[in-house]
Design a protein around this motif. Structure first.
Motif, PDB file in Angstrom:
ATOM      1  N   ILE A 153       0.875  -1.173   0.000  1.00 59.01           N
ATOM      2  CA  ILE A 153       0.000   0.000   0.000  1.00 59.01           C
ATOM      3  C   ILE A 153       0.911   1.222   0.000  1.00 59.01           C
ATOM      4  CG2 ILE A 153      -1.806   1.276   1.193  1.00 59.01           C
ATOM      5  CD1 ILE A 153      -2.711  -1.328   2.462  1.00 59.01           C
ATOM      6  N   PHE A 154       0.947   1.916  -1.120  1.00 55.16           N
ATOM      7  CA  PHE A 154       1.791   3.113  -1.241  1.00 55.16           C
ATOM      8  C   PHE A 154       0.888   4.327  -1.088  1.00 55.16           C
ATOM      9  CE2 PHE A 154       4.299   6.148  -3.974  1.00 55.16           C
ATOM     10  CZ  PHE A 154       5.337   6.308  -3.063  1.00 55.16           C
TER      11      PHE A 154
ATOM     12  N   MET B 234      -2.182  15.871  -6.613  1.00 56.53           N
ATOM     13  CA  MET B 234      -1.577  16.206  -5.314  1.00 56.53           C
ATOM     14  C   MET B 234      -1.406  14.958  -4.451  1.00 56.53           C
ATOM     15  SD  MET B 234      -4.850  18.009  -3.438  1.00 56.53           S
ATOM     16  CE  MET B 234      -5.152  19.047  -4.842  1.00 56.53           C
ATOM     17  N   ASP B 235      -2.179  13.911  -4.737  1.00 58.36           N
ATOM     18  CA  ASP B 235      -2.046  12.673  -3.983  1.00 58.36           C
ATOM     19  C   ASP B 235      -1.060  11.707  -4.644  1.00 58.36           C
ATOM     20  OD1 ASP B 235      -4.043  13.170  -1.896  1.00 58.36           O
ATOM     21  OD2 ASP B 235      -5.404  13.244  -3.604  1.00 58.36           O
ATOM     22  N   GLY B 236      -0.525  12.074  -5.764  1.00 54.87           N
ATOM     23  CA  GLY B 236       0.539  11.306  -6.398  1.00 54.87           C
ATOM     24  C   GLY B 236       0.136   9.913  -6.808  1.00 54.87           C
ATOM     25  N   ASP B 237       1.173   9.083  -6.921  1.00 55.91           N
ATOM     26  CA  ASP B 237       0.970   7.738  -7.461  1.00 55.91           C
ATOM     27  C   ASP B 237       0.637   6.744  -6.343  1.00 55.91           C
ATOM     28  OD1 ASP B 237       3.445   8.203  -6.446  1.00 55.91           O
ATOM     29  OD2 ASP B 237       4.535   7.046  -7.943  1.00 55.91           O
ATOM     30  N   GLN B 238      -0.459   6.935  -5.706  1.00 61.10           N
ATOM     31  CA  GLN B 238      -0.895   6.016  -4.677  1.00 61.10           C
ATOM     32  C   GLN B 238      -1.483   4.746  -5.323  1.00 61.10           C
ATOM     33  OE1 GLN B 238      -3.760   8.364  -2.494  1.00 61.10           O
ATOM     34  NE2 GLN B 238      -2.190   9.176  -1.101  1.00 61.10           N
ATOM     35  N   TYR B 239      -1.191   3.617  -4.714  1.00 57.63           N
ATOM     36  CA  TYR B 239      -1.721   2.369  -5.273  1.00 57.63           C
ATOM     37  C   TYR B 239      -1.783   1.298  -4.192  1.00 57.63           C
ATOM     38  CZ  TYR B 239       3.095   0.605  -5.390  1.00 57.63           C
ATOM     39  OH  TYR B 239       4.357   0.205  -5.041  1.00 57.63           O
ATOM     40  N   ILE B 240      -2.532   0.266  -4.486  1.00 57.22           N
ATOM     41  CA  ILE B 240      -2.649  -0.921  -3.632  1.00 57.22           C
ATOM     42  C   ILE B 240      -2.330  -2.129  -4.506  1.00 57.22           C
ATOM     43  CG2 ILE B 240      -4.215  -2.365  -2.271  1.00 57.22           C
ATOM     44  CD1 ILE B 240      -5.249   1.168  -2.910  1.00 57.22           C
TER      45      ILE B 240
END
Length: 362
Positions: free
Chosen positions: A208-209, A224-230
């Protein structure tokens, strides 16, 4: 004198021919052959002093060679494998100069086991065909028990069954009984079909990034939340299907890093309060995850690496969180990445992960 000599010679020739003429004989040993269900070859001995032939009864489950000859001969009888529940018989007729001998053939039924084979299987909720081994060496019939179970096909090697999707919300049980044609039980198979496609612990939240890298000077409001991923990984040794899996974001009551987040519903210690639910779409077998492989859920399926050189390329994610958002915070949709199904969310804008980790996920 010459006349008497000629008559004497003729008489001698006739007597000699009569002495050379012999009585025909014919015997077949043994006169009956018994075979097991596996079949095989056995021989009989034809003894005769003349030409002989044989005639079968027309059955196609045995062969005889040779079918004619002269004098003493060995004849080979060969039978096929037999799987029916009763003995079968045939007769072969041998003839020589008016003499007849009969050979009787008997093949026994397969020997049934003292106890039937017991099989047990666990299957997943999605609709599927399932193959089990057929009992070897038998002609058999099948009895199915359980609503949602049907027979696709059967042969000497396999029995193929079809299970409808289990949408009952609970496990359901089936049984398949395999019998000889005279009702001797050969095999009993039991099945438990789960109410879900994935059992607990088989798919795990592997990564979880949540901090993410922003895209500098981007026009995308959710950058603004960038490259968030699961990343969700298959921990088993078999292919799983992620259709219907739900990703949940917890509802917490703390944003103080020193104390950490805690459950918003302490009166439910075995539960989790959630403010966001998204589901992987599919009809049961649309989203395969091979053993040891993963699926990636991107908050925003963009190529962050191309924008700033340090982020992840999420443009090839398996799925994307997409919300219509609002006029102030519209979401960005990548049409090449399928969207997750939004069941529920508390945010009036687009979904993102808390960039300081004040959430739990399931």
């Amino acid at each position: 004198m010459k006349k008497y000599l000629a008559i004497l010679l003729a008489t001698t020739v006739i007597v000699a021919c009569e002495q050379e003429k012999t009585t025909p004989t014919l015997s077949v040993t043994p006169t009956d052959l018994e075979f097991s269900s596996e079949g095989g070859s056995k021989t009989v001995k034809v003894q005769t002093n003349t030409d002989w032939t044989l005639t079968t009864d027309g059955s196609d489950w045995y062969t005889v060679s040779p079918t004619e000859g002269n004098g003493d001969t060995e004849v080979t009888v060969t039978l096929n494998n037999y799987t029916d529940a009763s003995v079968r018989t045939a007769q072969i007729k041998f003839e020589a100069d008016g003499l007849v001998e009969t050979l009787a053939i008997l093949q026994n039924r397969p020997e049934t086991p003292k106890d039937p084979t017991e099989l047990s299987f666990s299957i997943r909720a999605y609709a599927q065909d399932y193959t089990i081994p057929a009992p070897k060496g038998f002609t058999y019939k099948i009895v199915l028990n359980g609503e949602g179970l049907s027979l696709v096909s059967s042969d000497a090697e396999n029995i193929i069954l079809h299970f409808d999707a289990n949408t009952t919300g609970q496990n359901r049980d089936f049984s398949v009984t395999v019998l000889t044609t005279d009702d001797i039980k050969l095999e009993n198979a039991t099945f438990r079909q789960s109410w879900r496609n994935v059992e607990s612990g088989e798919l795990v939240l592997d990564e979880i990034f949540f901090s993410g890298f922003s895209i500098p000077e981007s026009d995308n409001n959710d950058s603004m939340d960038g490259d968030q991923y699961i990343k969700i990984t298959n921990t088993t040794s078999e292919k799983l299907y992620a259709d219907g899996v739900i990703f949940a974001i917890s509802e917490t009551s703390s944003q103080v890093s020193s104390t950490g987040a805690y459950w918003a519903y302490p009166e439910l210690p075995d539960g989790i309060g959630v403010n966001t639910l998204y589901q992987i779409p599919g009809n049961g077998t649309d989203v395969p995850v091979e053993a040891g492989k993963s699926v990636v859920l991107a908050i925003s399926a963009q190529n962050f690496n191309a924008e700033n050189g340090v982020g992840a390329d999420l443009s090839k994610a398996n799925f994307e969180f997409y919300d219509e958002g609002n006029e102030d915070y519209p979401d960005t949709d990548n049409p090449d990445v399928p969207n997750l199904v939004n069941w529920f969310k508390s945010s009036w804008s687009f979904t993102s992960l808390h960039n300081r980790g004040y959430e739990s996920y399931a």
